[in-house]
Write a protein that holds these residues in place. Sequence first.
Motif, PDB file in Angstrom:
ATOM      1  N   UNK A 253       2.423  -2.909   4.240  1.00 32.07           N
ATOM      2  CA  UNK A 253       3.258  -2.406   3.154  1.00 32.07           C
ATOM      3  C   UNK A 253       4.256  -3.393   2.594  1.00 32.07           C
ATOM      4  N   UNK A 254       5.073  -2.889   1.676  1.00 27.63           N
ATOM      5  CA  UNK A 254       6.077  -3.697   0.993  1.00 27.63           C
ATOM      6  C   UNK A 254       7.477  -3.630   1.625  1.00 27.63           C
ATOM      7  N   UNK A 255       7.992  -2.445   1.958  1.00 30.09           N
ATOM      8  CA  UNK A 255       9.413  -2.341   2.313  1.00 30.09           C
ATOM      9  C   UNK A 255       9.728  -2.846   3.713  1.00 30.09           C
ATOM     10  N   UNK A 256      10.993  -3.034   3.962  1.00 28.23           N
ATOM     11  CA  UNK A 256      11.460  -3.303   5.322  1.00 28.23           C
ATOM     12  C   UNK A 256      11.478  -1.982   6.080  1.00 28.23           C
TER      13      UNK A 256
ATOM     14  N   UNK B 159       0.830  -1.207   0.000  1.00 27.16           N
ATOM     15  CA  UNK B 159       0.000   0.000   0.000  1.00 27.16           C
ATOM     16  C   UNK B 159       0.863   1.256   0.000  1.00 27.16           C
ATOM     17  N   UNK B 160       0.287   2.360  -0.436  1.00 32.05           N
ATOM     18  CA  UNK B 160       0.933   3.662  -0.330  1.00 32.05           C
ATOM     19  C   UNK B 160       2.119   3.888  -1.244  1.00 32.05           C
ATOM     20  N   UNK B 161       2.769   5.025  -1.058  1.00 38.75           N
ATOM     21  CA  UNK B 161       3.933   5.407  -1.867  1.00 38.75           C
ATOM     22  C   UNK B 161       5.109   4.462  -1.679  1.00 38.75           C
ATOM     23  N   UNK B 162       5.232   3.871  -0.494  1.00 41.26           N
ATOM     24  CA  UNK B 162       6.399   3.044  -0.216  1.00 41.26           C
ATOM     25  C   UNK B 162       6.390   1.725  -0.980  1.00 41.26           C
ATOM     26  N   UNK B 163       5.357   1.472  -1.765  1.00 44.36           N
ATOM     27  CA  UNK B 163       5.442   0.387  -2.743  1.00 44.36           C
ATOM     28  C   UNK B 163       6.644   0.625  -3.653  1.00 44.36           C
ATOM     29  N   UNK B 164       6.909   1.914  -3.932  1.00 39.83           N
ATOM     30  CA  UNK B 164       8.160   2.272  -4.598  1.00 39.83           C
ATOM     31  C   UNK B 164       8.160   2.193  -6.099  1.00 39.83           C
TER      32      UNK B 164
ATOM     33  N   UNK C 119      10.451   8.980  -2.241  1.00 41.78           N
ATOM     34  CA  UNK C 119       9.058   9.343  -2.494  1.00 41.78           C
ATOM     35  C   UNK C 119       8.422  10.010  -1.278  1.00 41.78           C
ATOM     36  N   UNK C 120       8.722   9.491  -0.085  1.00 43.49           N
ATOM     37  CA  UNK C 120       8.191  10.122   1.127  1.00 43.49           C
ATOM     38  C   UNK C 120       8.650  11.567   1.226  1.00 43.49           C
ATOM     39  N   UNK C 121       9.893  11.801   0.856  1.00 39.86           N
ATOM     40  CA  UNK C 121      10.443  13.156   0.920  1.00 39.86           C
ATOM     41  C   UNK C 121       9.822  14.054  -0.147  1.00 39.86           C
ATOM     42  N   UNK C 122       9.753  13.556  -1.390  1.00 37.16           N
ATOM     43  CA  UNK C 122       9.239  14.379  -2.486  1.00 37.16           C
ATOM     44  C   UNK C 122       7.785  14.766  -2.265  1.00 37.16           C
TER      45      UNK C 122
END
Length: 325
Positions: free
Chosen positions: A169-172, A113-118, A297-300
Amino acid sequence: MKIYENKGLKETRAGFGDALTFLGRKNTKVVALCADLTSSLFMDQFSKEFPERFFQIGIAEANMINIAAGLSIGNYIPFAGTFANFATSRVYDQIRQSIAYSYKNVKICASHSGLTLGEDGATHQSLEDIGLMKMLPGMTVINTCDYNQTYAATLAIANYLGPVYLRFGRPSVPNFTNESQIFQIGKALLLTEGKDVTIVSTGHLVWESLEAAKILHEKKRISCEVINVHTIKPLDEKTILNSVDKTKCIVTAEEHNYWGGLGESIARILTTKRYSIPQSIVAVNDTFGESGKPIELLKKYKIDRDSIIDHVKILLKKKSNQEKK
């Protein structure tokens, strides 16, 4: 202020997969369905141990939801897993008609979910799913922050009678909550006490909020009260209102669109309870995402710890001006 230790990076989706396997060993009524993403959702072990209770539906998410609804009629507890974008917008009609309308005991488990899918980009980055799901009558909506909390939430929803949307989510990401926690649906967690500002966050942004609070305390002596809202619906209004009674201002932080998310739910509470206090919402500002590394992405899109710090500083100025009037 209380400092939380990062006990190591782990995927929230792994917390789901590990808990699902544990449930499979304990409860023969637990069944799992997946839409061709078994490895991505860490459902491999469940499928190996319980092949008669695992259903690989393929890229047919609408069928998966309807099959899950049917299994629930047979007194099974179906966990239907896929990416958040496919688990909601692609099958919204089936969820509404076959699950929510008849209050079926189905657990919709949404990863990536979300931007952190990347790197998969805008077509896969679900930033509308919380809004879609919380509007369905009777749907419980949960958004977990780390491996341990996702594990605990997966166990909890198996014992909860009714439809649930579990988002992870996806990331570690940093794993910092208690390994032996008991997950209480609808109960927010007060992580740090403070007197200057309330920061209410959910999902991956809970850790970002804790880091922002630590920086603000160390550099500006700003005292932040941080609340982890893992259950978007039903929302723990009491914990939130008790906090703003003290701080008189609130920042919400979420990896979701500005419209329809946690921030809007809290704005509704403040309005209906006649709270006239400054609020600021850290969220994606009505736009789609793009391909990139999660941290970038979180930063942008201005939903990282630095953005939370900026919102707090601006909000405290508004609070000061309001108090002078």
